[in-house]
Write a protein that holds these residues in place. Structure first.
Motif, PDB file in Angstrom:
ATOM      1  N   GLU A   1     -74.816 -30.687 -49.197  1.00 18.53           N
ATOM      2  CA  GLU A   1     -75.293 -29.412 -48.512  1.00 18.53           C
ATOM      3  C   GLU A   1     -75.060 -29.926 -46.743  1.00 18.53           C
ATOM      4  OE1 GLU A   1     -79.056 -29.519 -51.416  1.00 18.53           O
ATOM      5  OE2 GLU A   1     -77.632 -30.660 -50.379  1.00 18.53           O
ATOM      6  N   SER A   2     -74.368 -28.627 -46.098  1.00 20.36           N
ATOM      7  CA  SER A   2     -74.360 -28.988 -44.447  1.00 20.36           C
ATOM      8  C   SER A   2     -75.815 -28.948 -43.881  1.00 20.36           C
ATOM      9  CB  SER A   2     -72.845 -29.082 -44.396  1.00 20.36           C
ATOM     10  OG  SER A   2     -73.227 -29.046 -42.868  1.00 20.36           O
ATOM     11  N   VAL A   3     -76.172 -29.186 -42.492  1.00 17.22           N
ATOM     12  CA  VAL A   3     -76.824 -28.072 -41.703  1.00 17.22           C
ATOM     13  C   VAL A   3     -76.366 -27.838 -40.185  1.00 17.22           C
ATOM     14  CG1 VAL A   3     -78.827 -28.117 -40.510  1.00 17.22           C
ATOM     15  CG2 VAL A   3     -79.031 -28.454 -43.139  1.00 17.22           C
TER      16      VAL A   3
ATOM     17  N   ALA B   1     -88.478 -27.048 -44.123  1.00 16.90           N
ATOM     18  CA  ALA B   1     -88.881 -25.355 -44.393  1.00 16.90           C
ATOM     19  C   ALA B   1     -86.659 -24.945 -44.959  1.00 16.90           C
ATOM     20  CB  ALA B   1     -88.469 -24.648 -43.758  1.00 16.90           C
ATOM     21  N   VAL B   2     -85.946 -25.702 -44.626  1.00  8.81           N
ATOM     22  CA  VAL B   2     -84.428 -25.806 -44.854  1.00  8.81           C
ATOM     23  C   VAL B   2     -84.293 -27.097 -45.881  1.00  8.81           C
ATOM     24  CG1 VAL B   2     -82.368 -26.757 -44.137  1.00  8.81           C
ATOM     25  CG2 VAL B   2     -83.992 -25.333 -42.306  1.00  8.81           C
ATOM     26  N   LEU B   3     -85.125 -27.759 -46.455  1.00 13.65           N
ATOM     27  CA  LEU B   3     -84.749 -28.072 -47.415  1.00 13.65           C
ATOM     28  C   LEU B   3     -85.852 -27.340 -48.747  1.00 13.65           C
ATOM     29  CD1 LEU B   3     -86.387 -31.629 -45.765  1.00 13.65           C
ATOM     30  CD2 LEU B   3     -84.032 -31.828 -46.825  1.00 13.65           C
ATOM     31  N   ASP B   4     -86.771 -27.130 -48.296  1.00 14.08           N
ATOM     32  CA  ASP B   4     -87.327 -26.265 -49.409  1.00 14.08           C
ATOM     33  C   ASP B   4     -86.399 -25.102 -49.541  1.00 14.08           C
ATOM     34  OD1 ASP B   4     -89.856 -27.498 -49.199  1.00 14.08           O
ATOM     35  OD2 ASP B   4     -90.758 -26.295 -47.891  1.00 14.08           O
ATOM     36  N   ASP B   5     -85.197 -24.476 -48.894  1.00 15.09           N
ATOM     37  CA  ASP B   5     -84.625 -23.320 -48.266  1.00 15.09           C
ATOM     38  C   ASP B   5     -82.965 -24.141 -49.535  1.00 15.09           C
ATOM     39  OD1 ASP B   5     -86.830 -21.729 -48.076  1.00 15.09           O
ATOM     40  OD2 ASP B   5     -85.298 -21.525 -46.237  1.00 15.09           O
TER      41      ASP B   5
ATOM     42  N   ALA C   1     -83.661 -26.112 -51.674  1.00 13.85           N
ATOM     43  CA  ALA C   1     -83.436 -26.799 -53.045  1.00 13.85           C
ATOM     44  C   ALA C   1     -83.798 -25.489 -53.598  1.00 13.85           C
ATOM     45  CB  ALA C   1     -85.427 -27.540 -53.120  1.00 13.85           C
ATOM     46  N   GLY C   2     -84.498 -24.323 -53.361  1.00 17.28           N
ATOM     47  CA  GLY C   2     -84.689 -23.254 -54.198  1.00 17.28           C
ATOM     48  C   GLY C   2     -83.150 -22.569 -54.223  1.00 17.28           C
ATOM     49  N   ALA C   3     -82.733 -22.759 -53.102  1.00 17.07           N
ATOM     50  CA  ALA C   3     -80.687 -22.295 -53.355  1.00 17.07           C
ATOM     51  C   ALA C   3     -80.345 -22.604 -54.388  1.00 17.07           C
ATOM     52  CB  ALA C   3     -80.305 -22.113 -52.536  1.00 17.07           C
TER      53      ALA C   3
ATOM     54  N   ALA D   1     -77.995 -22.536 -60.015  1.00 20.47           N
ATOM     55  CA  ALA D   1     -78.394 -23.303 -61.416  1.00 20.47           C
ATOM     56  C   ALA D   1     -78.331 -23.065 -62.670  1.00 20.47           C
ATOM     57  CB  ALA D   1     -78.744 -25.093 -61.468  1.00 20.47           C
ATOM     58  N   GLU D   2     -79.387 -21.223 -62.479  1.00 18.86           N
ATOM     59  CA  GLU D   2     -79.518 -20.736 -63.789  1.00 18.86           C
ATOM     60  C   GLU D   2     -78.656 -19.893 -63.944  1.00 18.86           C
ATOM     61  OE1 GLU D   2     -83.075 -18.693 -62.133  1.00 18.86           O
ATOM     62  OE2 GLU D   2     -83.870 -20.614 -62.047  1.00 18.86           O
TER      63      GLU D   2
END
Length: 478
Positions: free
Chosen positions: A149-151, A464-468, A470-472, A477-478
């Motif tokens: 991931e890139s920020v 928050a970015v890391l959490d988002d 990870a959620g994405a 993956a699903e």
């Protein structure tokens, strides 16, 4: 039985590191406070009362574990003290130098309120991290694993750098875009060297770069690259531009030459005096106080930086106009004292009415008095009729605060919502904006504020970015 190293506030008086004499320090841009020696740091840290509910910690924006690292310092466990200090603060050596401790941690110290004098928290914090750098305890950023991931971060000030540090330690690929040629934002170009020597900032910049953070300098978003292109390029964007638009002065003659903005004056001085850059406006005298009668208008920390910088540049005289009295000024009282020692004259309860000459030769000053309190509880200044007088001036510096630039217009992005003050609308603690994958931190959200708050915002937003992300990733993956 080992001697108790703490609770010495009754027997040991508060002591600050040695401050260089005004006559010596007013001729250079070196920091004015010496470093604590090891024994002195232990002694002063040992004055902490180890409160059960530490107000110093709760009034620190970063909620630093102050009693813990004071105790470890007093016990001689300095490396452990550093580890505790840096666990909550990305740049403790910077906060130790420039935080207004008198309004935050030290101002809420329990022993201060009991009449024993506050613990010198800021000086010990600075000592701990400076020692850590000297002894090799500050390690390069080395993520356990690299992530794809890139920020992208717009702005290399304290908020953007703090976010970059957290994200890079988690293995995220980080690129910082900034309009200046050196990173650091106001840490580099806004704050003078006598408060924050520039090698301290450059050292942190180098650590981030060595740890894998990419810097794209001299890059003006909206001109050199579009905001849309950045969003396309990165998985998330953090807006950390700060606020650089200076509030202006009105009145007759306000457009005369010799009336300059504080940010322009300080940037030119930092470039020329601290980095040795060639600055035409400084060399021509346009942004140089040498030999001039200087009048600074404003009462905040930026005004204090301007008056003290003018003294060091060799001004003939330096006066500061502020429309309220000393007790009601927003700037640090410690900075006012330092400025007075160095020869600055404060004209309290005064405001500019207009200007004479072009180039400017005088400020038309009107005297004020304090009237009824306003909505904030502060007494409002009122004009005293017939009290005007002329204050001779060859250089007038406007230090009236800063406002946000019109980012939606500059970046051609109407979806970036702003408040009625022009700051970016962002969710509290996370920094999320109305645009998916776009976050905002620091002064561009809060308005002009403290460096320590920008660091706090950057750290919170990065999490928050890391959490988002990870959620994405989980959804993908699903």
């Amino acid at each position: 039985m080992a001697k108790q190293p703490m609770l010495k506030f009754v027997s040991v008086k508060r002591d600050m590191p040695v401050k260089r004499e005004a006559e010596e320090r007013s001729h250079d841009f070196d920091e004015i406070y010496a470093e604590f020696a090891d024994q002195k740091a232990k002694e002063q840290a040992g004055r902490c009362s180890q409160c059960g509910v530490p107000y110093c910690q709760s009034h620190c924006p970063l909620h630093n574990n102050i009693p813990d690292w004071l105790k470890l310092t007093a016990e001689g466990r300095l490396q452990e003290a550093y580890e505790i200090s840096q666990a909550t603060n990305t740049f403790p050596e910077i906060c130790g130098r420039i935080c207004p401790q008198d309004r935050l941690c030290e101002g809420n110290c329990v022993i201060e309120q009991s009449g024993h004098g506050t613990v010198t928290i800021g000086a010990v914090e600075k000592y701990i991290t400076d020692s850590a750098w000297e002894r090799g305890w500050v390690k390069a950023i080395a993520p356990h694993e690299q992530r794809t991931e890139s920020v992208g971060i717009i702005g290399a000030g304290p908020g953007g750098l703090a976010a970059a540090d957290v994200l890079r330690r988690a293995g995220v690929q980080v690129t910082i875009y900034d309009r200046y040629d050196r990173s650091g934002g106001l840490l580099t170009y806004g704050i003078p060297g006598f408060k924050l020597e520039k090698d301290v900032v450059m050292r942190r910049n180098a650590q981030l770069e060595e740890g894998g953070v990419s810097f794209v300098m001299n890059c003006n978003v909206g001109e050199d690259i579009t905001f849309a292109e950045l969003r396309e390029k990165h998985d998330a964007i953090i807006v950390a531009t700060g606020v650089y638009k200076s509030r202006d002065l009105q009145g007759p003659g306000s457009g005369a030459s010799g009336i300059v903005k504080a940010i322009d004056f300080l940037t030119a001085s930092n470039r020329a005096m601290n980095f040795g850059d060639s600055v035409p406006e400084f060399e021509s005298g346009e942004l140089n106080a040498k030999g001039k009668r200087v009048v600074v208008i404003g009462g905040g920390d930026t005004a204090m930086d301007c008056v003290r910088t003018s003294i060091r540049q060799g001004a003939e005289s330096v006066k500061c106009l502020y429309r309220r009295d000393r007790a009601n000024m927003p700037g640090s009282q410690r900075e006012v004292q330092n400025a007075e020692e160095e020869g600055v004259v404060f004209e309290w309860l005064t405001a500019p009415k207009g200007f004479k000459g072009d180039p400017v030769s005088a400020v038309v000053v009107q005297k004020m008095r304090l009237g009824a309190p306003d909505a904030t509880g502060r007494q409002s200044p009122e004009l005293i009729d017939g009290s005007d007088y002329d204050e001779p001036a060859d250089l007038v510096i406007k230090a009236l605060g800063f406002e946000p630039e019109e980012l939606p217009k500059l970046w051609d992005e109407d979806g970036l919502e702003v408040t009625r003050w022009g700051t970016v609308k962002a969710e509290f603690t996370s920094g999320r904006t109305a645009l998916p994958g776009v976050y905002a931190v620091g002064d561009i959200v809060r308005g002009a504020s403290l460096v320590v708050w920008a660091i706090r915002d950057g750290r919170d937003c990065a999490q928050a970015v890391l959490d988002d992300l990870a959620g994405a990733g989980a959804m993908a993956a699903e």
